[in-house]
Design a protein around this motif. Structure first.
Motif, PDB file in Angstrom:
ATOM      1  N   PHE A 288       0.833  -1.207   0.000  1.00 17.32           N
ATOM      2  CA  PHE A 288       0.000   0.000   0.000  1.00 17.32           C
ATOM      3  C   PHE A 288       0.866   1.256   0.000  1.00 17.32           C
ATOM      4  O   PHE A 288       1.853   1.356   0.735  1.00 17.32           O
ATOM      5  CB  PHE A 288      -0.938   0.004   1.217  1.00 17.32           C
ATOM      6  N   SER A 289       0.454   2.214  -0.820  1.00 14.20           N
ATOM      7  CA  SER A 289       1.151   3.490  -0.896  1.00 14.20           C
ATOM      8  C   SER A 289       0.963   4.274   0.394  1.00 14.20           C
ATOM      9  O   SER A 289      -0.131   4.271   0.989  1.00 14.20           O
ATOM     10  CB  SER A 289       0.615   4.300  -2.075  1.00 14.20           C
ATOM     11  N   VAL A 290       1.988   4.991   0.802  1.00 16.45           N
ATOM     12  CA  VAL A 290       1.849   5.858   1.974  1.00 16.45           C
ATOM     13  C   VAL A 290       0.865   6.986   1.716  1.00 16.45           C
ATOM     14  O   VAL A 290       0.375   7.629   2.656  1.00 16.45           O
ATOM     15  CB  VAL A 290       3.211   6.437   2.400  1.00 16.45           C
ATOM     16  N   PHE A 291       0.543   7.238   0.433  1.00 15.00           N
ATOM     17  CA  PHE A 291      -0.398   8.300   0.084  1.00 15.00           C
ATOM     18  C   PHE A 291      -1.841   7.785   0.011  1.00 15.00           C
ATOM     19  O   PHE A 291      -2.772   8.572  -0.173  1.00 15.00           O
ATOM     20  CB  PHE A 291       0.012   8.938  -1.243  1.00 15.00           C
ATOM     21  N   ASP A 292      -2.026   6.476   0.128  1.00 12.48           N
ATOM     22  CA  ASP A 292      -3.359   5.874   0.232  1.00 12.48           C
ATOM     23  C   ASP A 292      -3.241   4.728   1.231  1.00 12.48           C
ATOM     24  O   ASP A 292      -3.287   3.555   0.875  1.00 12.48           O
ATOM     25  CB  ASP A 292      -3.823   5.363  -1.137  1.00 12.48           C
TER      26      ASP A 292
END
Length: 409
Positions: free
Chosen positions: A243-247
């Motif tokens: 998972f992206s740190v931005f989502d």
């Protein structure tokens, strides 16, 4: 917000004297809040709270109905001219918590407490109904006052939507607003942000089944304990690598249970946890990955797994335009220092998310750090010692009223 917008709003006669009018209603607001605080109720059935709201609205020219699947109250105020509908929400339910605040009006109901400030939301919304009733001539459309039970995990907003709260005004809801009080922000300050502001929250359980045996002979058993332990680390790694740190996704294993004594290999072990996300995309992905990771690790140990999910609330996503307008109104009506853009979302959850999925809406926070405390150190919401500054209520009442007056121009 633009620098030109704030003076323009300030000169608008519809917003003149809103804070003063809210302060004039402060004795009513505080009295209802303290009545509710003394007698908190939990869940979807809140007969005493419902009766208190109905009494507070008595005598106002409102169309009032009550719910069937829950003890909700819907009150509709018809403006002087036709137009769309605007919805204002206040939740009413409490938490299963024993109060230790020391307040003179502390809970008299054992094991129940208004630790999240829903008593204040209800009281502010009732006073906003009274304030707006006195300014009916400035409204072109209808105001729907949504008094909601069951926010604390009981999906009360969904029950009310199913029973037609969004259609109660007879015209589409153009905008919706919910205020949420917080003891860890400066008193009287409105904080909001466009986009995701609160997370989804789902609970899950994984049962690992092996084969029990004697602790001295693990090779004759299939031990579920090391399998469960391996799952904890693998789940955390999965979140950081998939998972992206931005989502983001936030996964917590809150409970591990296995065995009964020191020399017996148990047949089963159980993991229980939660997962939170800020988008439905990340939510769907993580709920697919948790059982898959556990299943494969279990298979590597010779064990089987069973996954159970208790679906919680979706992410609360503020409409960009509505969130911006709320901050403009706060700066104009309350003063510019009382409007703050929230830098980051909270990973807690809110069932106002169901409303925000259907109509352009915003959840905003109202600071109410008590006198003598600092926001960083004050007991937070859900603490059995939480205490809210009642002087902030006038700003909440004024904001509800300003939002309705602005929407129903």
């Amino acid at each position: 917000m633009t620098t030109a917008e704030i003076p323009t709003l300030a000169r608008d006669p519809r917003f003149t004297g809103l804070v003063e009018a809210a302060r004039a209603l402060q004795p009513r607001t505080v009295a209802l809040r303290r009545q509710l605080h003394k007698h908190p109720e939990v869940g979807l059935r809140l007969p005493r709270s419902q009766a208190a709201v109905l009494h507070a609205l008595d005598g106002l020219d409102l169309h009032v109905t009550t719910g069937e699947s829950c003890d909700s109250v819907i009150a509709v105020l018809n403006g002087a001219n036709p137009g769309p509908s605007v919805l204002l929400r206040g939740d009413m339910d409490a938490l299963p918590l024993t109060e230790d605040s020391g307040l003179a009006f502390a809970s008299e109901e054992p094991g129940h407490m208004h630790a999240c400030g829903h008593d204040t939301h209800t009281a502010m919304l009732a006073s906003a109904a009274r304030l707006l009733s006195s300014r009916r001539d400035a409204l072109s459309g209808r105001v729907i006052f949504m008094f909601q039970p069951g926010e604390e995990g009981h999906h009360g907003a969904r029950h009310m939507i199913d029973e037609g709260v969004l259609d109660a005004g007879g015209r589409p809801v153009e905008r919706a607003l919910a205020l949420h009080i917080t003891a860890t922000a400066t008193s009287g300050v409105i904080t909001a942000k466009p986009g995701p502001i609160m997370a989804s929250a789902d609970a899950w359980t994984v049962t690992v089944t092996g084969r029990g045996g004697h602790g001295a002979m693990p090779f004759h058993a299939i031990d579920p304990v090391p399998a469960a332990a391996a799952m904890v680390g693998a789940l955390q790694t999965m979140v950081t690598r998939r998972f992206s740190v931005f989502d983001p996704a936030v996964l917590t294993v809150g409970r591990i249970t296995a065995g009964t004594t020191s020399n017996v290999i148990p047949e089963t072990a159980e993991l229980e946890g939660t997962v939170r996300t800020l988008s439905e995309t990340a939510r769907a992905e993580v709920l697919e990955q948790i059982p898959a990771v556990c299943r494969h690790i279990g298979a590597a140990h010779g064990a089987t797994t069973d996954f159970e999910l208790v679906t919680g609330y979706p992410p609360t996503v503020n409409d960009d335009a509505v969130a911006g307008r709320v901050l403009d109104l706060a700066a104009s009506v309350l003063g510019q220092r009382h409007a703050t853009v929230m830098p980051d979302p909270l990973m807690a959850s809110e069932d106002f998310s169901y409303v925000a999925q259907k109509v352009p809406a915003t959840l905003a926070f109202l600071g109410a750090c008590p006198p003598g405390s600092e926001p960083d150190s004050a007991p937070p919401n859900h603490s059995n010692r939480v205490h809210f500054d009642e002087s902030a209520f006038a700003h909440g009442v004024a904001m509800y009223a300003a939002f309705a007056l602005d929407t129903l121009r």
